[in-house]
Design a protein around this motif. Sequence first.
Motif, PDB file in Angstrom:
ATOM      1  N   THR A 158       0.830  -1.213   0.000  1.00 54.90           N
ATOM      2  CA  THR A 158       0.000   0.000   0.000  1.00 54.90           C
ATOM      3  C   THR A 158       0.860   1.257   0.000  1.00 54.90           C
ATOM      4  N   LEU A 159       1.879   1.274   0.861  1.00 54.49           N
ATOM      5  CA  LEU A 159       2.734   2.453   0.960  1.00 54.49           C
ATOM      6  C   LEU A 159       3.631   2.609  -0.266  1.00 54.49           C
ATOM      7  N   ALA A 202       1.520   4.402  -2.410  1.00 51.34           N
ATOM      8  CA  ALA A 202       1.367   5.762  -1.888  1.00 51.34           C
ATOM      9  C   ALA A 202       2.556   6.629  -2.292  1.00 51.34           C
ATOM     10  N   THR A 209       4.681   9.353   1.948  1.00 50.77           N
ATOM     11  CA  THR A 209       4.544   7.982   2.439  1.00 50.77           C
ATOM     12  C   THR A 209       4.588   7.945   3.958  1.00 50.77           C
ATOM     13  N   CYS A 229       1.157   8.878   5.063  1.00 51.72           N
ATOM     14  CA  CYS A 229       0.233   7.752   4.859  1.00 51.72           C
ATOM     15  C   CYS A 229       0.473   6.653   5.890  1.00 51.72           C
ATOM     16  N   LEU A 273      -1.053   7.800   8.954  1.00 51.51           N
ATOM     17  CA  LEU A 273      -2.515   7.739   8.803  1.00 51.51           C
ATOM     18  C   LEU A 273      -3.024   6.314   9.030  1.00 51.51           C
ATOM     19  N   VAL A 276      -6.329   4.270   2.431  1.00 54.95           N
ATOM     20  CA  VAL A 276      -5.061   4.942   2.146  1.00 54.95           C
ATOM     21  C   VAL A 276      -4.681   4.766   0.676  1.00 54.95           C
ATOM     22  N   SER A 335      -4.105   7.768  -2.052  1.00 53.40           N
ATOM     23  CA  SER A 335      -2.822   7.903  -2.741  1.00 53.40           C
ATOM     24  C   SER A 335      -2.979   7.859  -4.258  1.00 53.40           C
TER      25      SER A 335
END
Length: 271
Positions: free
Chosen positions: A39-40, A43, A66, A69, A72, A91, A95
Amino acid sequence: MLQYAFMQDALFVSICIAILCPCIGVFLVLRRYSMIGDTLSHASLAGITIGLACGGSPVIGAFLFTSICGALIEFLRTYFKKYTDLILTIVLSLSVGVAITIISSGKLHTNADAFLFGSILTVDQFDKLTVLFLTILSILAVIFLYHEMLYIAYDEEAAQVAGVRVKVINYVFSILVASAISVSIRVVGVLVLSSMIALPVATALQLKKGFRATLLFSILFSMVDILLGLFLSYQLNVAPGGFTALVSVAVLIVVMVLRKIAAQVRQNITA
């Protein structure tokens, strides 16, 4: 090919990646958070586009966005304790929305495709210094917080009861993940970046050693994956990111097969 300056720069960044990513990845895998890395990594694309749109460094832009995020995700865990996958969707949507909006606005004065697939030609002197700084900072943080992070990785609730500052360390860890991702985007690329965080650790876990040995073997396999990917992709004239991911999967399969053969041989000897 190492006589070329861009290959020397790419080799330098690759070594940093090979050391840093498993140090972060082993904690992510043990906490069953490997998808957070994915996910990151996506992002980071939004951070790249923000950095490019502002005329700044895409690496620093990726690191800052990042990190936000990552923080977050940790913040949303308070509200969605049983729905980690939902947090990642939120997220990821944020992004990708930011990235697509900026790219489609026409405000970028450069092509972001190199960051999607990885390009050894995009590494410059400033990137090397940024990568070196973030790598050293992250490794020092891992060293100083090693025992706390290990405790949290195995049992977060027990760590909290024992007085470990779980919340603070989780936020620090989110920044470490952001650092690993922003360091890696130049050579590996956004789309396959998570493979460098998870696959060397998955390969090392096949050896069934203790935590320290698993961490060291993760770094070793990471070195093999990324250096083979870098050199072979140069020879084949393909994007290093995708080819490094293929090498990582191939190394994992080879180790799994060898482990199976070794187990069979031991069984035959003892029979």
